[in-house]
Design an enzyme around this catalytic site. Sequence first.
Site, PDB file in Angstrom:
ATOM      1  N   GLY A  73      29.298 -36.554  31.604  1.00 35.31           N
ATOM      2  CA  GLY A  73      29.537 -35.607  30.504  1.00 35.31           C
ATOM      3  C   GLY A  73      31.023 -35.323  30.338  1.00 35.31           C
ATOM      4  O   GLY A  73      31.830 -35.670  31.207  1.00 35.31           O
ATOM      5  N   GLY A  75      10.756 -26.237  39.087  1.00 35.46           N
ATOM      6  CA  GLY A  75      10.636 -25.041  39.923  1.00 35.46           C
ATOM      7  C   GLY A  75      11.275 -23.838  39.248  1.00 35.46           C
ATOM      8  O   GLY A  75      10.719 -22.725  39.259  1.00 35.46           O
ATOM      9  N   LYS A 117       9.083 -22.685  36.380  1.00 33.57           N
ATOM     10  CA  LYS A 117       7.903 -21.981  36.910  1.00 33.57           C
ATOM     11  C   LYS A 117       8.284 -20.555  37.309  1.00 33.57           C
ATOM     12  O   LYS A 117       7.598 -19.593  36.943  1.00 33.57           O
ATOM     13  CB  LYS A 117       7.385 -22.761  38.120  1.00 33.57           C
ATOM     14  CG  LYS A 117       6.238 -22.126  38.857  1.00 33.57           C
ATOM     15  CD  LYS A 117       5.668 -23.147  39.865  1.00 33.57           C
ATOM     16  CE  LYS A 117       4.856 -22.443  40.934  1.00 33.57           C
ATOM     17  NZ  LYS A 117       5.632 -22.186  42.166  1.00 33.57           N
ATOM     18  N   TYR A 132      16.817 -46.171  36.852  1.00 30.51           N
ATOM     19  CA  TYR A 132      16.638 -45.262  35.705  1.00 30.51           C
ATOM     20  C   TYR A 132      15.161 -45.200  35.314  1.00 30.51           C
ATOM     21  O   TYR A 132      14.572 -44.121  35.220  1.00 30.51           O
ATOM     22  CB  TYR A 132      17.484 -45.765  34.543  1.00 30.51           C
ATOM     23  CG  TYR A 132      17.489 -44.894  33.310  1.00 30.51           C
ATOM     24  CD1 TYR A 132      18.016 -43.602  33.340  1.00 30.51           C
ATOM     25  CD2 TYR A 132      17.007 -45.385  32.092  1.00 30.51           C
ATOM     26  CE1 TYR A 132      18.037 -42.817  32.198  1.00 30.51           C
ATOM     27  CE2 TYR A 132      17.036 -44.609  30.946  1.00 30.51           C
ATOM     28  CZ  TYR A 132      17.553 -43.331  31.005  1.00 30.51           C
ATOM     29  OH  TYR A 132      17.580 -42.558  29.860  1.00 30.51           O
ATOM     30  N   TYR A 155       3.202 -30.429  37.365  1.00 31.81           N
ATOM     31  CA  TYR A 155       3.548 -28.995  37.250  1.00 31.81           C
ATOM     32  C   TYR A 155       2.741 -28.337  36.137  1.00 31.81           C
ATOM     33  O   TYR A 155       2.408 -27.163  36.205  1.00 31.81           O
ATOM     34  CB  TYR A 155       5.056 -28.811  37.026  1.00 31.81           C
ATOM     35  CG  TYR A 155       5.778 -28.522  38.318  1.00 31.81           C
ATOM     36  CD1 TYR A 155       5.905 -29.505  39.283  1.00 31.81           C
ATOM     37  CD2 TYR A 155       6.308 -27.258  38.592  1.00 31.81           C
ATOM     38  CE1 TYR A 155       6.541 -29.246  40.487  1.00 31.81           C
ATOM     39  CE2 TYR A 155       6.943 -26.993  39.788  1.00 31.81           C
ATOM     40  CZ  TYR A 155       7.057 -27.990  40.734  1.00 31.81           C
ATOM     41  OH  TYR A 155       7.685 -27.721  41.934  1.00 31.81           O
TER      42      TYR A 155
END
Length: 329
Positions: free
Chosen positions: A39, A105, A108, A148, A162
């Site tokens: 970036g 996580g 959540k 990738y 999840y």
Amino acid sequence: MSRKKILITGGAGFLGSHLCDRFIKEDYHVIAMDNLITGDLKNIEHLFKLENFEFYHCDVSKFVHVPGHLDYVLHFASPASPIDYLKIPIQTLKVGSLGTHNLLGLAKAKKARILVASTSEVYGDPLEHPQTEEYYGNVNPVGPRGVYDEAKRFQEAMTMAYHTYHGVETRIVRIFNTYGPRMRLNDGRVLPAFIGQALRGEDLTVFGDGSQTRSFCYVDDLVEGIYRLLMSDYVMPVNIGNPDEITIMQFAEEIIKLTGTKQKIIQKELPVNDPKQRQPNITKAKTILNWEPKVSRSEGLKITYEYFKSLPKDVLFARDHKQFETYIK
Ligand code: UDP
């Protein structure tokens, strides 16, 4: 009313920075997170003056902490070009796997909705054409793109787990080749490679015989598709891309016409496991999101060419361009 708050990982990258712009426009509080390996802060420096924008310099593969509440998470952190996978394979694997785990996580814990950036690379070198979301793919796990492709496949599996096990609100977008301003000039992708070569007065390097195809989507169209998917209630993967398919040889000819370069096309070795064809089937996006691309390649390429032309000379001739050259055989 207080603003909705969104975390965008990979926020200083090509797609991440355009997503930051979009959610600022929608009056969100935007937190951009990036470790700045691929970036560039230049992509978001115009946002730093805003009170509803923050930047966290953070590696999401290690640990992610965001104070306060969060409504949405967009996970867009990842190297995304074959030359990057060769340079930083382990980081590529980690951000798609460990990074995704950390962000799921976080989502959540915050009861936030999370959208993860997947890719047409989950289809590998596809045996079904055009690719629908139901196609399982043809991926070589130990080839140069495996780091990738497999990380992204794991990412999708983890995201679904999840959703089903923890009830997290998840969305999965499969992104096909996308282009526009803020692409990195020297990341090895075909569009910046060709335009960079034209601007430097070099020949255009077509890999193989140039009969392999891609379908290029302008970044504004992609961002609109992602926005609609995030706001929808659809949890299975959705292809977002432009079905207008072209061979790489035709694409090189279009770039020659666009830039007016006098250089010629030269052929180089085709990289290992380079997909022979790629075109999204976007029926799902059309029916579920009422989305389809609006910007034609000729319009999009004009805007993108103006962007690359405006880059300073030292960027155009930067040293990492040499690294790109060693990748070309
Ligand atoms: N390509 C090319 N010349 C270049 C760079 C890429 O012919 O200088 C080809 C590459 O082999 C592939 C296509 O252009 O067939 C798109 O490559 P890119 O890296 O942009 O994306 P991906 O292969 O991941 O779709």
